[in-house]
Scaffold this motif. Sequence first.
Motif: not given
Length: 691
Positions: A76, A117, A123
Amino acid sequence: MNRQEATEAIKERLTEYVESITDHSAKGNRKAYVCPLCGSGTGRNKTGAFTITKDGLSWKCFACVRGGDTLDLIGYVYDLTDYSAKLTRAGELFNLDIEEPTEYQKQDRTAHNTDTQTNMHTDTKTETNYIDLYKQANENIHATNYPEKRGLSKAILNRFKIGYVENWKHPNAPENVPTSPRLIIPVTKTSYLARDTRENIPDYQKAYAKAKVGSSDIFNARAFIDYLDKPIFIVEGEIDALSIMEVGGVAVGLGSTSNYKKLAGLVKDKQLERPLILALDNDSRGRKTQEELGKLLQAQKTPYTIAVLTDQDAKDPNEMLVNNRDDFTARVEEAIRNAKDDKEKYLETSTDNYIQDFLDGIADSVNTPCISTGFAMLDEALDGGLYEGLYIVGAISSLGKTTLVTQIADQVASKGQDVLIFSLEMARSEIMAKSISRHTIMEVLQTGEDTKNAKTVRGVTSGNRYEKYNSTEKELIKNAVQTYSGYAKHIYITEGIGDLGAQQIRETVEKHTRYTGNTPLIIVDYLQILAPYNERATDKQNTDKAVMELKRISRDFKTPVIGISSFNRDNYNNAVSMQAFKESGAIEYSSDVLIGLQLKGAGDKDFDPTEAKKKNPREVELVILKNRNGQTGSKVPFEFYPMFNYFVENDNPQYILVDSENEMTKPKMVGEAYDVIPVEGTDLVEIKRKE
């Protein structure tokens, strides 16, 4: 360690990694943090949205609904979705030596991929602008001598706004994380590298000696805008790129080996005027990444080359700069030259680059006429004589092909033109004897003396016969030797000793041109016994190769090359044709001029070669079978005196001058077969064979 061991070790370092990148904010819960991904956990109650499980092996953010293990978090943070890429980045962060994946592991990558994810929220964290930090750090660069130890000058530091922060810690690190002195290397306005400058780094901080802030970006990517006309080095680290620019190159740093795909994407559609130069670290990871990057560049047709900038004692360009600056500089300069040469050499093959040379060649040819063979009718058939190109002369055995060509060599040399003869069958002494024998019959025919006084090759070379020669015969040989000596300095004979091939011919021509300043006429006798380029190849393959190499020699030195070839045996009774040339299709296709010799009448219904050979002189026809730049089918009639190695054109007016005491006198030829006709208004006579 192997990849499975590395994966387990990385999972156990989750807490260590989290505390290096974010704040510990929760009250009463040591395992709750500000989320490094979405920033949640700093609300009024500061409960922390990001938590680590009691076993310390997994994490979860209740705000952005993401979770996983250490590798997932690294994925990430650095925008990595591939397991191998995340493992590689973790190895860099924790300073782990991880073996390369096997083919099975590559194929079974999904079995190791713990990425969660999919179907999660994207994000949403905002990027921080660090421009002010860079300015302040750059102003403080004088406070450390670390750049000097790494071989970097003030000029390069100022150019890239390299700075220094004495008490630095990661922007997302909790307050209790200790600070450390760091070299700040700006990558983008929102990302930089903070490199620990201490010589002795505590073990618990070694994993973060090279800390990345912000996303993992390409260092000096602007080079792909500013320096498209120069070769650009691609290296791994930021300091490696700075090291190359320190000695005059242009370089881009991947920042991480996992960024090689990003690099390929950056240059995919760039119109690079020079190839990229790949020079990644001298270790297994660097070599593997360089190989993978090369495949991507090749697939997308981005030009590149490879350079070795390190020796065995240096892992990367910066170590090489520190260890041996002069050697490193030389390697960089050589790589730049090679990158320029590779592309420029190719681009120079565009015909546009040769137009002026073409025009200059036309102008130069005004003062460099073709080479006369010494035979007027043959010159006429060849459009003036011998030009740059490959001439192949073939005939059946004993018809005089070698004699004709070596007579041409003598006649060319007598005009001051150098001739190189590569004789693979005859000795030098035999060729010389042929020339002297020829001059004896020429003098006899010119003076009207008895032809019995003329000497054969054996008559010239057998010393035990001289005591039986009368004074006329001895004088005849003496005159022939003197005549030959007058131009022999222009004839160079290389004898074949079994290893004489096209490469040796090229080297000899090159040496002759260098030593004398003269470009010679080249004669090769004969093609089929040139040293093979490959012992395992067939005769045809070796002859083809030899013919093509001789063609290149003619082109490279801009001079005629005459090769003598044998004929197939089934052509003894037939008229000459291109199919008669032995063992090679290249002779037919690669030669510029193809010449065959035949007995007069060959191919006719009642032709008898045995009877034709008994004639003295023999009647021989030279046939132009192929002429790339002139007429074909022309026949030049010759009379051949085989005993005395002499050819004379038949039915052609001859103008012969006899040199007596360095003064040109009236030519004369006395003999029953010729008429001598004065040329009005000159001191010359026309010598013409009687009807």
